[in-house]
Design an enzyme around this catalytic site. Sequence first.
Site, mmCIF file in Angstrom:
data_model
loop_
_atom_site.group_PDB
_atom_site.id
_atom_site.type_symbol
_atom_site.label_atom_id
_atom_site.label_comp_id
_atom_site.label_asym_id
_atom_site.label_seq_id
_atom_site.Cartn_x
_atom_site.Cartn_y
_atom_site.Cartn_z
ATOM 1 N N ARG A 23 15.416 -10.530 87.923
ATOM 2 C CA ARG A 23 16.570 -9.801 88.671
ATOM 3 C C ARG A 23 16.118 -8.466 89.060
ATOM 4 N NH1 ARG A 23 19.984 -8.307 83.489
ATOM 5 N NH2 ARG A 23 17.753 -8.452 82.723
ATOM 6 N N ARG A 58 8.569 18.385 101.981
ATOM 7 C CA ARG A 58 9.281 19.381 101.459
ATOM 8 C C ARG A 58 8.526 20.330 100.621
ATOM 9 N NH1 ARG A 58 15.102 17.770 102.166
ATOM 10 N NH2 ARG A 58 15.255 15.681 102.851
ATOM 11 N N HIS A 61 8.664 24.807 96.947
ATOM 12 C CA HIS A 61 9.819 25.368 96.217
ATOM 13 C C HIS A 61 9.610 25.841 94.798
ATOM 14 C CE1 HIS A 61 11.790 22.592 99.339
ATOM 15 N NE2 HIS A 61 11.485 23.620 100.065
ATOM 16 N N TYR A 131 15.803 14.790 90.954
ATOM 17 C CA TYR A 131 15.430 16.092 90.296
ATOM 18 C C TYR A 131 16.539 16.302 89.095
ATOM 19 C CZ TYR A 131 13.782 16.805 94.882
ATOM 20 O OH TYR A 131 13.317 16.644 96.272
#
EC number: 5.1.3.13
Length: 184
Positions: A23, A58, A61, A131
Site C-alpha cells: 500500500r 528558503r 531563518h 515544522y
Amino acid sequence: MELRQTSIPGCCELLPDRFRDDRGSFVKTFHHGLFTELGLNTDWREEYYSVSHPRVLRGLHFQLPPHDHEKLVYCSAGGVLDVVLDLRRDSPSYGRHELFELNAERANLLYLPKGVAHGFYVTDGPATMLYKVATVYAPAHDTGIRWDSAGIPWPDADPVISQRDRSFAPLAEFVSPFTMGGAR
C-alpha cells in the site's frame, strides 16, 4: 527511531523506523515518551508546512529571544538540501554550518536547538517541508542571516529566493544574542 548526533551541539538527525507494504509506507515522526527519553523537547506550540518548487531556497531563518525555539523539521515529499548554522556565541561550532539531505524516501528528521539558523534548497520538487516549533510565531522577533554570507556551498548561485531573505544581514554583521544556555 535512531538518533545521530551532528557536529552542532544540540542538533541531531532522527532516523525513524519506516514500515512498507504493497500500500505504501508508514512513518512515526514523533513519540512523546521517546523524545522525553532522548532529552528532546516535547512541548510543541505550532506546526506548519511549506511547499516549494525546484531551485527555491528558503532561509536562513530563526526567531530572536524571548521567542527563540527548538524546531523539528522533515521533508514528506520531494527532497531538500537542509542547512543548520550555529549562532550561539559560546558554542564550539559558532558560525559553522552543517548540511543534510532530507527527503521523503529516507524519512529523516532534524531536531534544531535554540540559537541556530535554518534554511533549505529544493533539490527534488515540489518539496513539502513540515515544522514543529516550541514557540508561537512572533513577527517582530522573526529574522535571518543572508543565505550567501556563511560559506554554505549551495548547489545554485542564483536560486529562487524571496526579497525578504535576500535582505537579511550577512553573518559578519549579525550580533548574536544566543548562547548555549539561552539568550543573554
